[in-house]
Design a protein around this motif. Sequence first.
Motif, PDB file in Angstrom:
ATOM      1  N   LYS A  49       0.034  -1.178   2.420  1.00  0.00           N
ATOM      2  CA  LYS A  49       0.535  -0.086   1.468  1.00  0.00           C
ATOM      3  C   LYS A  49      -0.792   0.716   1.059  1.00  0.00           C
ATOM      4  CE  LYS A  49       0.095  -2.737  -2.761  1.00  0.00           C
ATOM      5  NZ  LYS A  49       0.988  -3.015  -4.052  1.00  0.00           N
ATOM      6  N   ASP A  52      -3.843   2.233  -0.628  1.00  0.00           N
ATOM      7  CA  ASP A  52      -4.641   1.716  -1.838  1.00  0.00           C
ATOM      8  C   ASP A  52      -4.542   2.688  -2.762  1.00  0.00           C
ATOM      9  OD1 ASP A  52      -6.166   0.056  -3.235  1.00  0.00           O
ATOM     10  OD2 ASP A  52      -7.902   0.425  -2.238  1.00  0.00           O
ATOM     11  N   CYS A  53      -3.455   2.789  -3.575  1.00  0.00           N
ATOM     12  CA  CYS A  53      -3.194   3.993  -4.477  1.00  0.00           C
ATOM     13  C   CYS A  53      -3.963   4.175  -5.786  1.00  0.00           C
ATOM     14  CB  CYS A  53      -1.650   3.814  -5.002  1.00  0.00           C
ATOM     15  SG  CYS A  53      -1.389   2.592  -6.083  1.00  0.00           S
ATOM     16  N   GLY A  54      -4.035   5.383  -6.151  1.00  0.00           N
ATOM     17  CA  GLY A  54      -4.525   5.416  -7.501  1.00  0.00           C
ATOM     18  C   GLY A  54      -6.160   5.412  -7.559  1.00  0.00           C
ATOM     19  N   SER A  74       3.827   8.610  -2.003  1.00  0.00           N
ATOM     20  CA  SER A  74       4.010   7.739  -0.725  1.00  0.00           C
ATOM     21  C   SER A  74       3.484   8.756   0.321  1.00  0.00           C
ATOM     22  CB  SER A  74       5.235   7.157  -0.663  1.00  0.00           C
ATOM     23  OG  SER A  74       6.185   8.045  -0.183  1.00  0.00           O
ATOM     24  N   CYS A 128      -0.676   5.539  -8.068  1.00  0.00           N
ATOM     25  CA  CYS A 128       0.166   4.501  -8.210  1.00  0.00           C
ATOM     26  C   CYS A 128       1.386   4.671  -9.309  1.00  0.00           C
ATOM     27  CB  CYS A 128      -0.575   3.359  -8.854  1.00  0.00           C
ATOM     28  SG  CYS A 128      -1.913   2.773  -7.897  1.00  0.00           S
ATOM     29  N   ASP A 169       3.707   2.183 -11.744  1.00  0.00           N
ATOM     30  CA  ASP A 169       4.019   0.680 -11.836  1.00  0.00           C
ATOM     31  C   ASP A 169       5.568   0.395 -12.471  1.00  0.00           C
ATOM     32  OD1 ASP A 169       4.056  -1.877 -13.112  1.00  0.00           O
ATOM     33  OD2 ASP A 169       2.329  -1.407 -14.325  1.00  0.00           O
ATOM     34  N   ARG A 208      -7.321   1.822 -11.166  1.00  0.00           N
ATOM     35  CA  ARG A 208      -6.439   2.612 -10.687  1.00  0.00           C
ATOM     36  C   ARG A 208      -5.932   3.662 -11.725  1.00  0.00           C
ATOM     37  NH1 ARG A 208      -6.134  -2.297  -7.368  1.00  0.00           N
ATOM     38  NH2 ARG A 208      -6.375  -1.940  -5.262  1.00  0.00           N
ATOM     39  N   TYR A 226      -2.194   5.516 -12.671  1.00  0.00           N
ATOM     40  CA  TYR A 226      -0.793   5.213 -12.613  1.00  0.00           C
ATOM     41  C   TYR A 226      -0.244   6.582 -13.175  1.00  0.00           C
ATOM     42  CZ  TYR A 226      -1.663   0.464 -11.447  1.00  0.00           C
ATOM     43  OH  TYR A 226      -1.922  -0.886 -10.758  1.00  0.00           O
ATOM     44  N   SER A 237       2.547  -0.434  -6.666  1.00  0.00           N
ATOM     45  CA  SER A 237       2.711   0.779  -6.600  1.00  0.00           C
ATOM     46  C   SER A 237       3.460   1.291  -5.228  1.00  0.00           C
ATOM     47  CB  SER A 237       1.439   1.529  -6.314  1.00  0.00           C
ATOM     48  OG  SER A 237       0.725   0.981  -5.188  1.00  0.00           O
ATOM     49  N   THR A 238       3.964   2.242  -5.361  1.00  0.00           N
ATOM     50  CA  THR A 238       5.040   2.800  -4.295  1.00  0.00           C
ATOM     51  C   THR A 238       3.994   3.610  -3.056  1.00  0.00           C
ATOM     52  OG1 THR A 238       5.416   4.670  -5.349  1.00  0.00           O
ATOM     53  CG2 THR A 238       7.128   3.009  -5.283  1.00  0.00           C
TER      54      THR A 238
END
Length: 557
Positions: free
Chosen positions: A275, A277-279, A323, A405, A407, A493, A495, A556-557
């Motif tokens: 996935k 590596d968000c945020g 995404s 991200c 949550d 991160r 959100y 996270s999506t």
Amino acid sequence: MFLLQFLAFLLTITIVLTQSEVNFICKSGHLLSGIERVCDGIAQCYDGSDELIDFCAHTLCPPEYFRCNYGACVPRSKKCNGIRDCVDLSDETNCGRKQDSCSPTEFYCGDNGDDTDSYEYCIESSKICDQQHDCWNGADEDKTICENALCPEKTFRCRYGGCISETVLCDGFYDCLDGSDESQELCIILKCPKCTKFLVSCPPFVEQNIVSKRLLKKCMWNGRQLPCAQSILPGTKVTYACKDNFKPKSTKDLSNDWNLCQADGTWLRDILKCKPDCGRLSAGIPLITNEEKLPQTMPWHASIYVVENVSKPKYICGATLISEAVVVTVAHCVWKYKAEDLRIVMGNLKSEFEDPDDFLARYFEVRDIFVHEIYLDQFANYGSDIALLELLKAVEIDEVIAPVCIDANFDSVNDEELGMVVALSMIDNSNASRSLHIKSIPIISHQKCVERQTSEFRKYLSITKFCAGWANGTSVCNGDSGAGLTIRKSDGRHYLQGIVSISPRKQSTDHCDPNQYTIFTKVGIYVKWIENYLKHINERYNPQLSTDDTSDDNAST
């Protein structure tokens, strides 16, 4: 007389042969009458050969029976009754064990369900997914556990996830609990190895697949490297890892770095899922144009433009990337448009479409618009003001563009906490801007926000909204609807907490009042709605390999 003795001898031989079809001959030569007495937990041969693992290993015990470690079946009521009913005493081991007493090398089975004599016990971890019910309730062979188990090389992975040796494939006995080791398709292939490439292959890593696009991969077959995007022959070993800016989707994938295409055209284990590596904000991207240092872009911020009946796309609202294929915004920005009327820009610093200074900007068309089902615009006080836009082509995640991200447990807001909002129409000291601005603003309590608003505007405050801002002349303004407000959590991160929805206007104008608080759509309330659409959308990009669901640890999506 001799003739009568000879006939009696023949009759004796016949009786022995007839009985030998249903009886058991011990290794010592002793005849054990009744084949049902073999592998019943009681050694009845003088040498104990009727209870050896050689004979009992393939025994399948009915649900009401307990399986001894070596394979024999004894009534489940005899488990932990204080009497040895298995010759290896395995029916009297792990009795009275509790979950916290299992060692790191053991697996916890659970309560036996007996209200009169409740006990819990553990088994060795090596017995998990070995095709044998070592737990009374079969928990050690449960699909939810075995489908994630790693089978070693020189083994076959059954459809439900358990592992067996390759040497017992198509031997006429169901070694897999689901019988997949004896399937007609598999056995035909094994009888004709040269036919394999015409009969079966494993799903390829097609480049349109989100799972594939997140992976660095190498496919080897018979010592030769082959393209991973073509049909993959059985025996092909693939090694892989998540690309930069991606990470394993869950903890179970941390050691998932190789896979093997099996003889029946299935992978030995689940393909590694990664996935974004968000945020995370990059350490800093030097953005210099005309010797002037520009502000850093926000990797998840997006801008929405409309191309309907205009010579050049016109900026209308902000959005946030969640995404590779989806941005989220507010419904009131997009509900009246068709997908083909919109364009999405990311990595831009200016509100003008294709501004010369936006040398990092990327442009995307929209495939579909998903407005929340109960949104009714101003007629419902802008309730459920949220929408998703599916991009026609997935973005390439890198240092410039990356998702924020979300949550799944982030359903509340903390008063006075500072959030960060990105906007192209920020007003600062009454001066409007058309370039990117990043500001920190506090979240305001519901009561404080209500007290400051006029009675006419209070109707827009509901459980689906929250207020934020300084109310001191600095504010997001017209055109910033849809922009995201993020919170930086302890993991470093960002959100997504809210989406700019509406704000009070200056009296007798259509312009925002920067001395009032802005109202945001509370994203946490709509996480399940977002996840349902993400799963549906991502399936377009995940043929054959995976549905790529969004449920994972703190995901996270």
